[in-house]
Design a protein around this motif. Structure first.
Motif, PDB file in Angstrom:
ATOM      1  N   THR A   1       0.915  -1.316   0.038  1.00 18.33           N
ATOM      2  CA  THR A   1      -0.056  -0.118  -0.013  1.00 18.33           C
ATOM      3  C   THR A   1       1.045   1.253  -0.038  1.00 18.33           C
ATOM      4  O   THR A   1       0.471   2.288  -0.563  1.00 18.33           O
ATOM      5  N   PHE A   2       1.935   1.265   0.746  1.00 17.70           N
ATOM      6  CA  PHE A   2       2.831   2.346   0.874  1.00 17.70           C
ATOM      7  C   PHE A   2       4.483   2.173   0.488  1.00 17.70           C
ATOM      8  O   PHE A   2       4.803   0.867   0.689  1.00 17.70           O
ATOM      9  N   ALA A   3       5.272   3.266   0.296  1.00 17.00           N
ATOM     10  CA  ALA A   3       6.535   2.994   0.274  1.00 17.00           C
ATOM     11  C   ALA A   3       7.073   3.091   1.544  1.00 17.00           C
ATOM     12  O   ALA A   3       6.430   3.291   2.663  1.00 17.00           O
ATOM     13  N   HIS A   4       8.299   2.620   1.959  1.00 18.84           N
ATOM     14  CA  HIS A   4       8.673   2.413   3.321  1.00 18.84           C
ATOM     15  C   HIS A   4       8.819   3.544   4.128  1.00 18.84           C
ATOM     16  O   HIS A   4       8.863   3.529   5.361  1.00 18.84           O
ATOM     17  N   GLU A   5       8.990   4.569   3.481  1.00 19.47           N
ATOM     18  CA  GLU A   5       9.269   6.163   4.179  1.00 19.47           C
ATOM     19  C   GLU A   5       7.810   6.353   4.948  1.00 19.47           C
ATOM     20  O   GLU A   5       7.843   7.153   5.703  1.00 19.47           O
ATOM     21  N   LEU A   6       6.616   5.650   4.552  1.00 21.48           N
ATOM     22  CA  LEU A   6       5.533   6.029   5.237  1.00 21.48           C
ATOM     23  C   LEU A   6       5.316   4.249   6.106  1.00 21.48           C
ATOM     24  O   LEU A   6       4.037   4.179   6.311  1.00 21.48           O
ATOM     25  N   ALA A   7       6.261   3.918   6.614  1.00 17.46           N
ATOM     26  CA  ALA A   7       5.936   2.430   7.388  1.00 17.46           C
ATOM     27  C   ALA A   7       5.159   2.865   8.590  1.00 17.46           C
ATOM     28  O   ALA A   7       4.202   1.968   8.861  1.00 17.46           O
ATOM     29  N   GLU A   8       5.255   3.882   9.236  1.00 17.77           N
ATOM     30  CA  GLU A   8       4.343   4.168  10.108  1.00 17.77           C
ATOM     31  C   GLU A   8       2.942   4.178  10.136  1.00 17.77           C
ATOM     32  O   GLU A   8       2.073   3.824  10.593  1.00 17.77           O
ATOM     33  N   MET A   9       2.757   5.076   8.913  1.00 16.22           N
ATOM     34  CA  MET A   9       1.484   5.117   8.471  1.00 16.22           C
ATOM     35  C   MET A   9       0.847   3.558   8.234  1.00 16.22           C
ATOM     36  O   MET A   9      -0.439   3.325   8.481  1.00 16.22           O
ATOM     37  N   ALA A  10       1.552   2.969   7.357  1.00 17.22           N
ATOM     38  CA  ALA A  10       1.150   1.549   6.924  1.00 17.22           C
ATOM     39  C   ALA A  10       0.767   0.849   8.203  1.00 17.22           C
ATOM     40  O   ALA A  10      -0.310   0.017   8.132  1.00 17.22           O
TER      41      ALA A  10
ATOM     42  N   GLN B   1      -0.053   1.827  11.013  1.00 17.96           N
ATOM     43  CA  GLN B   1      -1.200   2.618  11.834  1.00 17.96           C
ATOM     44  C   GLN B   1      -2.623   2.108  11.075  1.00 17.96           C
ATOM     45  O   GLN B   1      -3.634   1.817  11.639  1.00 17.96           O
ATOM     46  N   TYR B   2      -2.549   2.060   9.826  1.00 20.81           N
ATOM     47  CA  TYR B   2      -3.758   1.506   8.966  1.00 20.81           C
ATOM     48  C   TYR B   2      -3.653   0.050   8.654  1.00 20.81           C
ATOM     49  O   TYR B   2      -4.431  -0.380   8.106  1.00 20.81           O
ATOM     50  N   HIS B   3      -2.825  -0.711   9.230  1.00 24.53           N
ATOM     51  CA  HIS B   3      -2.768  -2.217   9.283  1.00 24.53           C
ATOM     52  C   HIS B   3      -2.599  -2.762   7.859  1.00 24.53           C
ATOM     53  O   HIS B   3      -3.183  -3.587   7.120  1.00 24.53           O
ATOM     54  N   HIS B   4      -1.553  -1.969   7.331  1.00 28.07           N
ATOM     55  CA  HIS B   4      -0.929  -2.266   5.752  1.00 28.07           C
ATOM     56  C   HIS B   4       0.231  -2.684   5.899  1.00 28.07           C
ATOM     57  O   HIS B   4       1.151  -2.537   6.986  1.00 28.07           O
ATOM     58  N   SER B   5       0.868  -2.952   4.779  1.00 27.89           N
ATOM     59  CA  SER B   5       2.336  -3.365   4.560  1.00 27.89           C
ATOM     60  C   SER B   5       2.894  -2.202   3.569  1.00 27.89           C
ATOM     61  O   SER B   5       2.184  -1.912   2.612  1.00 27.89           O
ATOM     62  N   THR B   6       4.373  -2.230   3.602  1.00 26.81           N
ATOM     63  CA  THR B   6       5.288  -1.271   2.502  1.00 26.81           C
ATOM     64  C   THR B   6       5.705  -2.396   1.691  1.00 26.81           C
ATOM     65  O   THR B   6       5.689  -3.451   1.750  1.00 26.81           O
ATOM     66  N   ALA B   7       6.091  -1.813   0.742  1.00 27.55           N
ATOM     67  CA  ALA B   7       6.902  -2.604  -0.576  1.00 27.55           C
ATOM     68  C   ALA B   7       7.976  -3.369   0.032  1.00 27.55           C
ATOM     69  O   ALA B   7       8.226  -4.421  -0.049  1.00 27.55           O
ATOM     70  N   ARG B   8       8.900  -2.840   0.851  1.00 22.99           N
ATOM     71  CA  ARG B   8      10.008  -3.474   1.467  1.00 22.99           C
ATOM     72  C   ARG B   8       9.477  -4.743   2.483  1.00 22.99           C
ATOM     73  O   ARG B   8      10.138  -5.658   2.316  1.00 22.99           O
TER      74      ARG B   8
ATOM     75  N   ALA C   1       6.816  -6.324   2.216  1.00 19.76           N
ATOM     76  CA  ALA C   1       6.576  -7.416   1.291  1.00 19.76           C
ATOM     77  C   ALA C   1       7.641  -8.325   0.954  1.00 19.76           C
ATOM     78  O   ALA C   1       7.982  -9.382   0.628  1.00 19.76           O
ATOM     79  N   ALA C   2       8.637  -7.499   0.505  1.00 19.29           N
ATOM     80  CA  ALA C   2       9.744  -8.391  -0.084  1.00 19.29           C
ATOM     81  C   ALA C   2      10.531  -8.897   0.938  1.00 19.29           C
ATOM     82  O   ALA C   2      11.045 -10.070   0.660  1.00 19.29           O
ATOM     83  N   GLU C   3      10.587  -8.509   2.033  1.00 19.69           N
ATOM     84  CA  GLU C   3      11.291  -9.026   3.240  1.00 19.69           C
ATOM     85  C   GLU C   3      10.557 -10.371   3.551  1.00 19.69           C
ATOM     86  O   GLU C   3      11.248 -11.583   3.851  1.00 19.69           O
ATOM     87  N   LEU C   4       9.052 -10.648   3.348  1.00 19.75           N
ATOM     88  CA  LEU C   4       8.495 -11.798   3.552  1.00 19.75           C
ATOM     89  C   LEU C   4       8.819 -12.596   2.536  1.00 19.75           C
ATOM     90  O   LEU C   4       8.897 -13.966   2.732  1.00 19.75           O
ATOM     91  N   ALA C   5       8.781 -12.414   1.093  1.00 16.50           N
ATOM     92  CA  ALA C   5       9.152 -13.216   0.282  1.00 16.50           C
ATOM     93  C   ALA C   5      10.622 -13.571   0.115  1.00 16.50           C
ATOM     94  O   ALA C   5      10.708 -14.943   0.034  1.00 16.50           O
ATOM     95  N   ARG C   6      11.396 -13.075   0.721  1.00 16.39           N
ATOM     96  CA  ARG C   6      12.831 -13.488   0.866  1.00 16.39           C
ATOM     97  C   ARG C   6      12.901 -14.496   2.098  1.00 16.39           C
ATOM     98  O   ARG C   6      13.527 -15.544   1.873  1.00 16.39           O
ATOM     99  N   ASP C   7      12.314 -14.132   3.144  1.00 20.79           N
ATOM    100  CA  ASP C   7      12.104 -15.105   4.395  1.00 20.79           C
ATOM    101  C   ASP C   7      11.461 -16.395   3.779  1.00 20.79           C
ATOM    102  O   ASP C   7      11.901 -17.376   4.728  1.00 20.79           O
TER     103      ASP C   7
ATOM    104  N   LYS D   1      11.668  -0.217  -6.448  1.00 17.89           N
ATOM    105  CA  LYS D   1      12.883  -0.083  -6.142  1.00 17.89           C
ATOM    106  C   LYS D   1      13.270  -0.745  -4.926  1.00 17.89           C
ATOM    107  O   LYS D   1      14.325  -1.665  -4.714  1.00 17.89           O
ATOM    108  N   GLU D   2      12.780  -0.301  -3.687  1.00 18.22           N
ATOM    109  CA  GLU D   2      13.110  -0.697  -2.545  1.00 18.22           C
ATOM    110  C   GLU D   2      12.599  -2.193  -2.272  1.00 18.22           C
ATOM    111  O   GLU D   2      13.385  -2.817  -1.536  1.00 18.22           O
ATOM    112  N   ALA D   3      11.643  -2.660  -3.005  1.00 15.66           N
ATOM    113  CA  ALA D   3      11.516  -4.145  -2.967  1.00 15.66           C
ATOM    114  C   ALA D   3      12.421  -4.899  -3.447  1.00 15.66           C
ATOM    115  O   ALA D   3      12.983  -5.845  -3.277  1.00 15.66           O
ATOM    116  N   GLN D   4      12.893  -4.410  -4.919  1.00 14.91           N
ATOM    117  CA  GLN D   4      13.955  -4.965  -5.504  1.00 14.91           C
ATOM    118  C   GLN D   4      15.300  -5.307  -4.639  1.00 14.91           C
ATOM    119  O   GLN D   4      16.011  -5.965  -5.022  1.00 14.91           O
TER     120      GLN D   4
END
Length: 316
Positions: A233-242, A244-251, A253-259, A285-288
């Motif tokens: 839903t958001f870029a990682h610079e908005l991780a706090e907002m993500a 708060q709204y029960h969402h994830s950032t692109a980064r 999501a990528a960490e989950l795929a890696r793990d 970019k942040e996910a890749q």
């Protein structure tokens, strides 16, 4: 097996993107397709796509927020007018049946096919000889589920070159070998099925996660998947907002795929603040940087689900 996106936006539709819906095309495997989530306007998106509602076999709802659900009564009703006569099964969290019963009864919608509504609280929700589907609880403002679709392994092909060396031509004996039976040729040569059949084809695993914060429930669902579809839903610079709204950032999501040891990641469910693919580029970019084999979902685009085999693992 292919993924086809009908909606990739979060919350509300925009002029560029519709709200969430994704199709899993199983035309070679089942001659049908399955749908995951059905935001408002999804039936209009289907009309602009190569999909035909008469081929829709199963529909899975991740959670009962409107941007994942409000298109469902209309689509169910329209399916009958678009040649849909085969049964349709809809899966989702508790409350789904009440929502559909009221919507369809009050509108006096005529459903000219068998409609089955299956409410679940996770676990194995479907299995037949070729596929199984498991659901797991994620972390969102309301109960939200991810779905793990597993294609079962299929028997390996006959080694026809080896059989030719035995002087064996295609025919009934091929069929017996394919069934795992050992045979004896007219010349008295014993051919063992296990020696002339290639290894089974590994089934593919597709994981489609509903809205979620990073949580423990995501990892077992996504483990060793060939393709993971995750909200960003958001870029990682908005991780706090993500958070708060029960969402994830692109980064995240990528960490989950890696793990999870996944092979490929598709990002979707983008905030309407990102109005173009160019504005989504920082999310990619942040996910890749974490998980290189990441792509952005695009509506009306097809993404093949590749079969992971030793030596050509996209995640390596």
């Amino acid at each position: 097996m292919e993924i086809y996106f009908l909606g990739t936006n979060a919350g509300v539709p925009t002029l560029q993107r519709n709200v969430t819906s994704v199709a899993l095309r199983l035309l070679e495997e089942r001659r049908t397709f399955w749908m995951f989530d059905c935001g408002e306007g999804t039936q209009h998106q289907v009309l602009r796509s190569p999909l035909r509602l008469g081929k829709l076999e199963k529909l899975f709802i991740t959670h009962l927020h409107g941007d994942h659900l409000f298109g469902l009564p209309g689509l169910i009703s329209s399916r009958g007018y678009q040649g849909g006569t085969s049964p349709l099964t809809v899966y989702g969290p508790p409350g789904l049946k009440a929502y559909l019963d009221i919507s369809l009864s009050v509108s006096q919608s005529r459903i000219p096919y068998k409609l089955e509504i299956v409410e679940h609280s996770g676990g194995l929700i479907f299995e037949d000889e070729t596929f199984k589907v498991e659901a797991g609880l994620l972390e969102h403002r309301i109960d939200s589920y991810g779905y793990r679709v597993t294609e079962k392994d299929s028997p390996g092909n006959l080694n026809t070159e080896l059989l030719k060396s035995y002087g064996l031509k295609p025919g009934p004996l091929y069929g017996r070998l394919k069934k795992g039976e050992d045979i004896t040729t007219d010349e008295g040569v014993l051919i063992r099925a296990a020696e002339v059949i290639h290894a089974p084809k590994r089934g593919r695993i597709v994981v489609i996660l509903g809205d979620t914060r990073p949580c423990a429930g995501s990892l077992p669902l996504a483990q060793d998947a060939d393709l993971i579809i995750h909200e960003a839903t958001f870029a990682h610079e908005l991780a706090e907002m993500a958070h708060q709204y029960h969402h994830s950032t692109a980064r995240q999501a990528a960490e989950l795929a890696r793990d999870a040891g996944g092979a490929e990641l598709l990002l979707t469910h983008f905030s309407s603040r990102y109005t173009s693919q160019e504005e989504l580029a920082p999310l990619l970019k942040e996910a890749q940087e974490i998980f290189p084999n990441t792509l952005l979902a695009e509506e009306f685009c097809t993404f093949p689900v590749y079969r992971r085999t030793p030596g050509n693992d996209p995640g390596e």
